[in-house]
Write a protein that holds these residues in place. Structure first.
Motif, PDB file in Angstrom:
ATOM      1  N   GLY A 224       0.915  -1.192  -0.213  1.00 39.47           N
ATOM      2  CA  GLY A 224      -0.001  -0.143   0.027  1.00 39.47           C
ATOM      3  C   GLY A 224       0.756   1.206   0.060  1.00 39.47           C
ATOM      4  O   GLY A 224       0.307   2.287  -0.151  1.00 39.47           O
ATOM      5  N   VAL A 225       2.122   1.198   0.057  1.00 36.26           N
ATOM      6  CA  VAL A 225       3.010   2.236   0.052  1.00 36.26           C
ATOM      7  C   VAL A 225       3.934   2.487  -1.055  1.00 36.26           C
ATOM      8  O   VAL A 225       3.899   3.312  -1.766  1.00 36.26           O
ATOM      9  N   GLY A 226       4.897   1.593  -1.194  1.00 38.39           N
ATOM     10  CA  GLY A 226       5.973   1.346  -2.441  1.00 38.39           C
ATOM     11  C   GLY A 226       6.895   0.238  -2.080  1.00 38.39           C
ATOM     12  O   GLY A 226       6.452  -0.610  -1.537  1.00 38.39           O
ATOM     13  N   TYR A 227       8.385   0.890  -2.484  1.00 37.65           N
ATOM     14  CA  TYR A 227       9.378  -0.245  -2.334  1.00 37.65           C
ATOM     15  C   TYR A 227      10.594   0.455  -2.092  1.00 37.65           C
ATOM     16  O   TYR A 227      10.673   1.741  -1.883  1.00 37.65           O
ATOM     17  N   ARG A 228      11.284  -0.496  -1.305  1.00 37.20           N
ATOM     18  CA  ARG A 228      12.576   0.246  -1.063  1.00 37.20           C
ATOM     19  C   ARG A 228      13.834  -0.996  -1.519  1.00 37.20           C
ATOM     20  O   ARG A 228      13.746  -2.094  -1.283  1.00 37.20           O
ATOM     21  N   MET A 229      15.017  -0.574  -1.701  1.00 33.52           N
ATOM     22  CA  MET A 229      15.909  -1.153  -1.958  1.00 33.52           C
ATOM     23  C   MET A 229      16.664  -1.411  -0.680  1.00 33.52           C
ATOM     24  O   MET A 229      17.409  -0.098  -0.111  1.00 33.52           O
TER      25      MET A 229
END
Ligand code: CA
Length: 233
Positions: A224-229
């Motif tokens: 519901g928010v996004g992505y992170r590496m």
């Protein structure tokens, strides 16, 4: 002795106490502010390394605090939000926050978020020193000038969109990127079906990145928010 200076912005006393006790126990240095105005003042006068910011403050919206701080400072901001403020969380990330913690959170979660941010700070300093056009994270290597990515020395065969995604994530390693931020960067707009496409491209990119199944996770999904590496040790 941990030299990282953390500013805690929280008007809820028990939560503030939990944070100060935790930071003290782990040798962090800290400052506290109980409202937005005090927070802005503390950032400008003490230049903390990381800001922990509650979104629901008595005098102003936490998002306004982020916007004000971002006019002159790139200090990492970790939002502390209640579950009812889920959409605010996304808005806050788009306003320039780096990460978030949802209340109620555990001490371990708080420490983990701080470690992620500290690693990102350390990586950023290294980058500034070498001004490198090559990004290295664990077994992953992205050569920005050549436009190629490698995993364990082997070139990854990425589509142009997958490569763009990988560059965007790697250039913001450690930071949670929202769906809106990513789709605007990749396609120049953020429509409903862009988020669906993004999910598909992200799945194929991850498959290629995490193909060797040695349990190294490079990309984290935030539902519901996004992505992170993630910065891999
Ligand atoms: Ca509050």
């Amino acid at each position: 002795m941990n030299k990282t200076l953390i500013l805690i912005v929280e008007d809820d006393r028990p939560v503030q106490n939990l944070m100060t006790t935790t930071l003290k126990a782990h040798d962090y240095r800290y400052l506290t502010a109980a409202n937005g105005e005090a927070a802005i003042l503390e950032v400008s006068s003490h230049n903390p390394d990381i800001v922990l910011l509650d979104l629901g403050l008595p005098d102003m919206d936490g998002i306004e605090v982020i916007k004000k701080i971002r006019t002159w400072s790139n200090v990492p901001i970790i939002i502390i939000s209640a579950r009812s403020e889920d959409s605010d969380k996304v808005e806050a990330l788009d306003a320039g926050a780096d990460d978030y913690l949802t209340k109620p959170f555990s001490v371990e979660e708080l420490l983990a978020r701080l470690r992620v941010t500290e690693r990102r700070l350390a990586a950023g300093q290294g980058e500034q020193q070498t001004a490198s056009s090559v990004f290295v994270n664990g077994k992953l290597r992205v050569d920005y000038s050549a436009g190629c990515a490698y995993l364990e020395g082997e070139e990854l065969h990425l589509t142009p969109i997958e490569y763009k995604l990988l560059c965007l994530l790697s250039k913001n390693v450690g930071k949670v990127l929202t769906h809106t931020f990513i789709t605007q960067n990749i396609w120049g707009h953020s429509w409903e079906n862009d988020v669906a496409s993004l999910r598909v491209f992200m799945a194929t990119l991850r498959k290629k990145l995490e193909q060797n199944s040695d349990s190294v996770q490079y990309i984290q999904t935030h539902v519901g928010v996004g992505y992170r590496m993630l910065k891999v040790e």
